[in-house]
Scaffold this motif. Sequence first.
Motif: not given
Length: 618
Positions: A252-262
């Motif tokens: 789940g953290t990977v997804i949050l991080n990817e969203l934030n990175a975007y």
Amino acid sequence: MRVRRQSLQPDRPTLRRSAPATADIAGRYQTRSHPMSAQQPGAEASSDLDDLRYRMRHSAAHVMAEAVIKLFPEAQIAIGPPTEDGFYYDFEVSRPFTPDDLEQIDSLMRETIKADRPFSGVTLSRDAALERFDDQKFKVELITDLPEDEEITVWSHESWEDLCAGRHADSTGQIGAFKLLSVAGAYWRGDESREMLQRIYGTAWENKKELDAYLERIEEAERRDHRRLGRELDLFFFDPIAPASPFFLPKGTVILNELNAYVKDLYVKYGYQEVTTPQIFNTDLWKQSGHYDNYIENMYMMNVDEREYGVKPMNCPAAAMLYAANTHSYRELPIRYADHGRLHRYERSGVTHGLMRVRTFTQDDAHIFATLDQIAGEVNSFIEMLDEAYAVLGFGEIRLALSLRPEKRVGTDEMWDRAEAALSEVLEASGRQYGAEEGEGAFYGPKIDFFVPDALGREWQLGTVQLDFSLPERFDLEYAAEDGSLQRPVVIHRAMLGSVERFLGVLIEHTAGALPIWLSPVQATVIPIADRHVPFGEGVVEKLRSAGVRADVDAGNDRMNAKIRAAQGRKTPYMLVVGDREQEANQVAVRERSGGNLGAVDIDDFVARVVEEIATRA
RNA sequence: GCCAACGUAGCUCAGAGGUAGAGCAGCUGUUUCGUAAACAGCAGGUCACAGGUUCAAUUCCUGUCGUUGGCUCCA
């Protein structure tokens, strides 16, 4: 389907619920265009059909009320409108309804429907109406509150009559297939200070096939429930030790991080500067911002060394402090400070919901300090950014609402005129549909909210852009204008994803967990056919990881079929089967999540392909 | 916060006034397999928590906490 609208102000998530199709006592059918709501296919939504459904659902509500009165002669009946997918009726009864009650009500309704009683309406004088319903206090209240010149009508289907402005089926037999769904509490007139009534929800369709299709849609929606998928996909979970606060697992953290990175990539493109601010502030700050007076009930407060502190429920005051830390010239404006700070809000029990409404969350929050003349440009630029991001994320069904000045507000009328005009001009120029909602704005300024439905058609506010006249006043923010005078900037709060947690929740429901590859926690999984292929598979994983691809190998002793099934369940975009043939040729047999089999591909070609897909956020 | 329902293994659930069961997941072993579930065995639970009733409570009652569906709220 029932539709809820939940709004997330830049500083807070908000939820407003309104029945999408409601009839007030006068029977006015109020509806809003919901181009996005996950409803029945548009092809069958002809206006004739809509009309039939409206009338039969409204009629089903009457028939249900009749049944309830038969079983509970003392019941006080309130209102019973059709909704977007059915109907409900509110009652005041001596005890709450049980599942057994619902069964009895159901069978009484079927009798009435079978009897095929015709509907008819008559007009009554106010006095006659009051007399007719003198033992029904809610009806009396409704009649009393009607305007003097309002025509009062009563609709009946022979065995039952109800105060109602109508639009009914020709007869009860026209009510097709229905099903009583649930009992829920609801306040009389939606007023927390009034009676708590018992509401029975039902759904009704023109035939059994449509009813079954509807029930199937509900079941499908439940399979897409983000809370369920979050568990199944090892993304996050909840624990009573921290109520309404998600624990994000590595995936789940990977997804949050990817969203934030975007989002942060977009900040570069759109000229934002990211800042980092404290988590806990002395209450002096909350007193200055006004939150102490208005929202202390929803804040986490603490006393340390005999001083009182509050955990931030929003980032705005910190943004104001950053701005105030220096003097500013008109030449610098607009200044755009982005702050993805962690927020905590003590949400009342009963209002939380999975990731959609939590007590701790982050927003892709930013505050823009601008001149009045810059408002339109900034809002425009924000909407452009939002459109870009929502297109990438596959959100097509967005509803825009322009919320206008509420009764309780700050700022002069002239400021409101300008601000509202700026927002509506931007919306008009964009040529897109939006609804203007009087009185729905924040006390500090008007706003545009962006709503997206979840799997069940419940709308949640994600993006928002709001003008704020209050914050600059409270923090005495200024800039030096061209003529040397000190002027007050306006603050624009905006969040594109809104709450990142909520956004993820909606995204999971939209994709049923099959996230685009750039967001997938595991982008490719290698499936060795036999143990002897594991070392080769590990080599493939190494190559993928070196190229920045999140990959793993399923080295268990399951058969290949079971490993594929498991990987499908995890919604992994690519499955790479490796056996003797692949090892021999230095290839991988590529299977897509969608089921497609791409056959054997050279490893380097596959790596290049995946890297490209990820980089372009395909 | 309000109305109601629910809380049993990591997950999904069954069960009964006499201290618990299945499937999946996990672990071990056998199998080494070509595009959506091999076979066998093992392990795993203070039945949310706290009181009360009872010879006996996980089961009945009360309270608390949490969750779910609504309502209300959402700077």
